[in-house]
Design a protein around this motif. Structure first.
Motif, short mmCIF file in Angstrom:
data_model
loop_
_atom_site.label_atom_id
_atom_site.label_comp_id
_atom_site.label_asym_id
_atom_site.label_seq_id
_atom_site.Cartn_x
_atom_site.Cartn_y
_atom_site.Cartn_z
N CYS A 49 -47.93 6.68 -38.09
CA CYS A 49 -47.93 6.25 -36.69
C CYS A 49 -46.64 6.65 -35.98
O CYS A 49 -46.61 6.76 -34.75
CB CYS A 49 -48.12 4.73 -36.61
SG CYS A 49 -49.81 4.19 -36.95
N HIS A 58 -56.23 7.84 -33.33
CA HIS A 58 -56.48 6.40 -33.18
C HIS A 58 -55.87 5.58 -34.31
O HIS A 58 -56.24 4.42 -34.50
CB HIS A 58 -57.99 6.14 -33.12
CG HIS A 58 -58.66 6.69 -31.90
ND1 HIS A 58 -58.71 6.01 -30.70
CD2 HIS A 58 -59.29 7.87 -31.69
CE1 HIS A 58 -59.36 6.73 -29.81
NE2 HIS A 58 -59.72 7.88 -30.37
N ALA A 76 -53.09 4.13 -34.69
CA ALA A 76 -52.40 2.91 -34.27
C ALA A 76 -53.37 1.76 -34.07
O ALA A 76 -52.96 0.58 -34.09
CB ALA A 76 -51.62 3.17 -32.98
N GLU A 77 -54.67 2.08 -33.90
CA GLU A 77 -55.67 1.05 -33.69
C GLU A 77 -56.26 0.53 -35.00
O GLU A 77 -57.03 -0.43 -35.00
CB GLU A 77 -56.81 1.59 -32.82
CG GLU A 77 -56.34 2.09 -31.45
CD GLU A 77 -57.44 2.81 -30.70
OE1 GLU A 77 -58.63 2.64 -31.07
OE2 GLU A 77 -57.12 3.56 -29.77
N ARG A 134 -56.70 -1.57 -38.00
CA ARG A 134 -56.27 -2.95 -38.19
C ARG A 134 -56.06 -3.35 -39.64
O ARG A 134 -55.63 -4.47 -39.93
CB ARG A 134 -57.29 -3.90 -37.55
CG ARG A 134 -57.37 -3.74 -36.03
CD ARG A 134 -58.46 -4.61 -35.44
NE ARG A 134 -59.79 -4.20 -35.91
CZ ARG A 134 -60.91 -4.82 -35.55
NH1 ARG A 134 -60.87 -5.89 -34.76
NH2 ARG A 134 -62.08 -4.39 -35.99
N TRP A 160 -62.48 3.42 -43.45
CA TRP A 160 -62.41 3.65 -42.00
C TRP A 160 -62.70 5.11 -41.68
O TRP A 160 -63.46 5.42 -40.76
CB TRP A 160 -61.03 3.25 -41.50
CG TRP A 160 -60.82 3.32 -40.03
CD1 TRP A 160 -61.52 2.65 -39.06
CD2 TRP A 160 -59.83 4.10 -39.34
NE1 TRP A 160 -61.02 2.96 -37.81
CE2 TRP A 160 -59.98 3.84 -37.96
CE3 TRP A 160 -58.82 4.96 -39.77
CZ2 TRP A 160 -59.17 4.43 -36.99
CZ3 TRP A 160 -58.01 5.55 -38.81
CH2 TRP A 160 -58.19 5.28 -37.44
#
Length: 214
Positions: free
Chosen positions: A20, A66, A68-69, A71, A79
């Protein structure tokens, strides 16, 4: 100090944090262990190696943009597989292809329940037979013939060995639905492969011999 999320390994969390912050090598370290699985799933959905490579590249780029999104409620590989499946489905819709056909006319009830055929002698495939080229090709054709919703479950659970709960999370369905689809997928695979397992692989015949009188 903030506690590490329970379903996310510390090493993976560290790699994600570094990625990130722009560390490309950290991101590649996340992707590298699941490259094979992601590609295999894309191929199983699209039935085309070139399209699969394109989808995998899109999925990896989307994961990077994405990240940083993310979780941490599941593994990074889970994912990424979910993103890959979504991208593969999107490509299918865009191309408007009908990439799978039934090996033979299947019997289903009004609510979609699958009724397996009555073959003579269904048994587990001997491990040595799996090395035979004709059986490997038959397995590919049988998997490709499955409707997409069954093919996805079979690949994720039986080929990639993901847990039922992981498959449910990736596909956005209940664990009960995963089990139901998996059973129907296995029955369809049985029906597609049983003729060969009854002897056609060794004789080269395309038909199977039914030994029961009914």
């Amino acid at each position: 100090m903030e506690a590490t999320k329970p379903h996310l390994e510390t090493t993976e969390a560290e790699l994600i944090q570094r990625a990130c912050h722009g560390n490309k090598e950290a991101f590649y370290s996340l992707v590298r262990p699941c490259e094979g699985a992601v590609y295999a799933i894309a191929v199983s959905i699209l039935n085309n190696p070139e399209d699969a490579e394109e989808v995998v590249q899109e999925a990896v780029l989307k994961a990077l943009s994405h990240l940083a999104e993310f979780r941490g409620e599941a593994k990074f590989s889970t994912w990424l597989i979910q993103i890959t499946i979504n991208e593969a489905r999107l490509k299918l819709r865009k191309d408007r292809r009908h990439l799978y056909e039934s090996v033979d006319e299947q019997r289903t009830s009004e609510d979609g329940e699958y009724f397996p055929k009555d073959f003579a002698d269904w048994r587990e495939v001997p491990s040595e037979a799996l090395q035979r080229k004709e059986l490997r090709e038959a397995l590919k054709r049988a998997i490709a013939s499955l409707p997409l919703k069954y093919r996805e479950v079979l690949i994720l659970r039986d080929v990639q060995q993901l847990r039922i709960e992981e498959v449910a999370r990736i596909l956005g369905i209940t664990q009960g639905s995963v089990k139901t689809r998996l059973l129907r997928a296995r029955l369809r695979m049985r029906d597609a492969l049983a003729p060969g397992i009854d002897g056609s692989w060794s004789t080269g015949k395309q038909e199977y011999r039914k030994v029961r009188p009914w």
